[in-house]
Design an enzyme around this catalytic site. Structure first.
Site, PDB file in Angstrom:
ATOM      1  N   ASP A 149       0.071   5.097   1.022  1.00 21.69           N
ATOM      2  CA  ASP A 149       0.041   6.208   2.164  1.00 21.69           C
ATOM      3  C   ASP A 149      -0.271   5.332   3.465  1.00 21.69           C
ATOM      4  O   ASP A 149      -0.985   4.455   3.632  1.00 21.69           O
ATOM      5  CB  ASP A 149      -1.525   6.880   2.076  1.00 21.69           C
ATOM      6  CG  ASP A 149      -1.152   7.759   0.311  1.00 21.69           C
ATOM      7  OD1 ASP A 149      -0.388   8.032   0.121  1.00 21.69           O
ATOM      8  OD2 ASP A 149      -2.336   8.027   0.031  1.00 21.69           O
ATOM      9  N   ASP A 184       0.812  -1.042  -0.009  1.00 23.63           N
ATOM     10  CA  ASP A 184      -0.076  -0.099   0.150  1.00 23.63           C
ATOM     11  C   ASP A 184       0.986   1.074   0.033  1.00 23.63           C
ATOM     12  O   ASP A 184       2.245   0.938   0.215  1.00 23.63           O
ATOM     13  CB  ASP A 184      -1.035   0.188   1.273  1.00 23.63           C
ATOM     14  CG  ASP A 184      -1.789   1.145   1.314  1.00 23.63           C
ATOM     15  OD1 ASP A 184      -2.442   1.488   0.387  1.00 23.63           O
ATOM     16  OD2 ASP A 184      -1.846   1.729   2.401  1.00 23.63           O
TER      17      ASP A 184
END
Length: 189
Positions: A21, A19
């Site tokens: 952020d 992922d």
């Protein structure tokens, strides 16, 4: 939905999907909207470079609903990713691919995590038959769910929203690390 890729040569068969952020860069409840707000964790750059040098393909799967909400555009997102590619290259590694979902939560797409569409995009772009044996590293339950749905092994980091995710809910057999560097140390042992 669009995948941005780095030049590929002799692609490793091992894949680690991340992922963005909260795992690679500082997250914000107000969204990361500009290149100035895109603050990359130095330890994440080093971790990606180390994994890359060890023969892993490293890719990013990221929900970016700020595009659908009008907070920023694809050009700005691509500038952030170009900046990330450059930092990783400077550290002696590479990022093999980036796939992002530009849709909002109500758009009904198949790429928004927790659905596995972004991970399947990465699988196909990297020429893999399966995601079995790969990892999906995230800081939220939806990251872990997407990894599991795609047949990858989930791992949780405590950066970003990870500590909250750990406190609330995640599968007990999911490995948990302080940050991406801790995950990389564990994988590379």
């Amino acid at each position: 939905m669009k995948a941005i890729t780095a030049p590929l040569s002799l692609l490793p068969t091992r894949l680690i999907m991340l992922d963005r952020d909260g795992v690679i860069n500082q997250d914000s409840d107000a969204y990361v909207k500009t290149i100035n707000e895109f603050v990359v964790y130095p330890q994440a750059v080093d971790a990606i470079a180390r994994l890359s040098r060890a023969g892993y393909a490293v890719a990013v799967a990221t929900n970016q609903s700020g595009i659908a909400r009008g907070y920023f555009n694809i050009t700005t997102l691509e500038q952030m990713h170009a900046h990330l590619h450059a930092q990783i290259a400077k550290a002696g590694g590479r990022l093999d691919a980036v796939a992002y979902c530009p849709h909002g939560p109500e758009d009904g797409c198949s790429c928004r995590k927790p659905l596995p569409g972004l991970l399947y995009q990465l699988r196909d772009r990297l020429g893999l038959e399966t995601l079995a044996g790969s990892w999906m590293v995230g800081d939220s339950l939806r990251d872990l769910q997407a990894g599991t749905a795609a047949g990858a092994r989930p791992a949780l980091v405590r950066t970003g929203k990870g500590a909250r995710t750990e406190a609330r809910c995640y599968a007990a057999d999911t490995p948990v690390f302080d940050d991406l560097a801790g995950f990389a140390d564990w994988v590379l042992e």
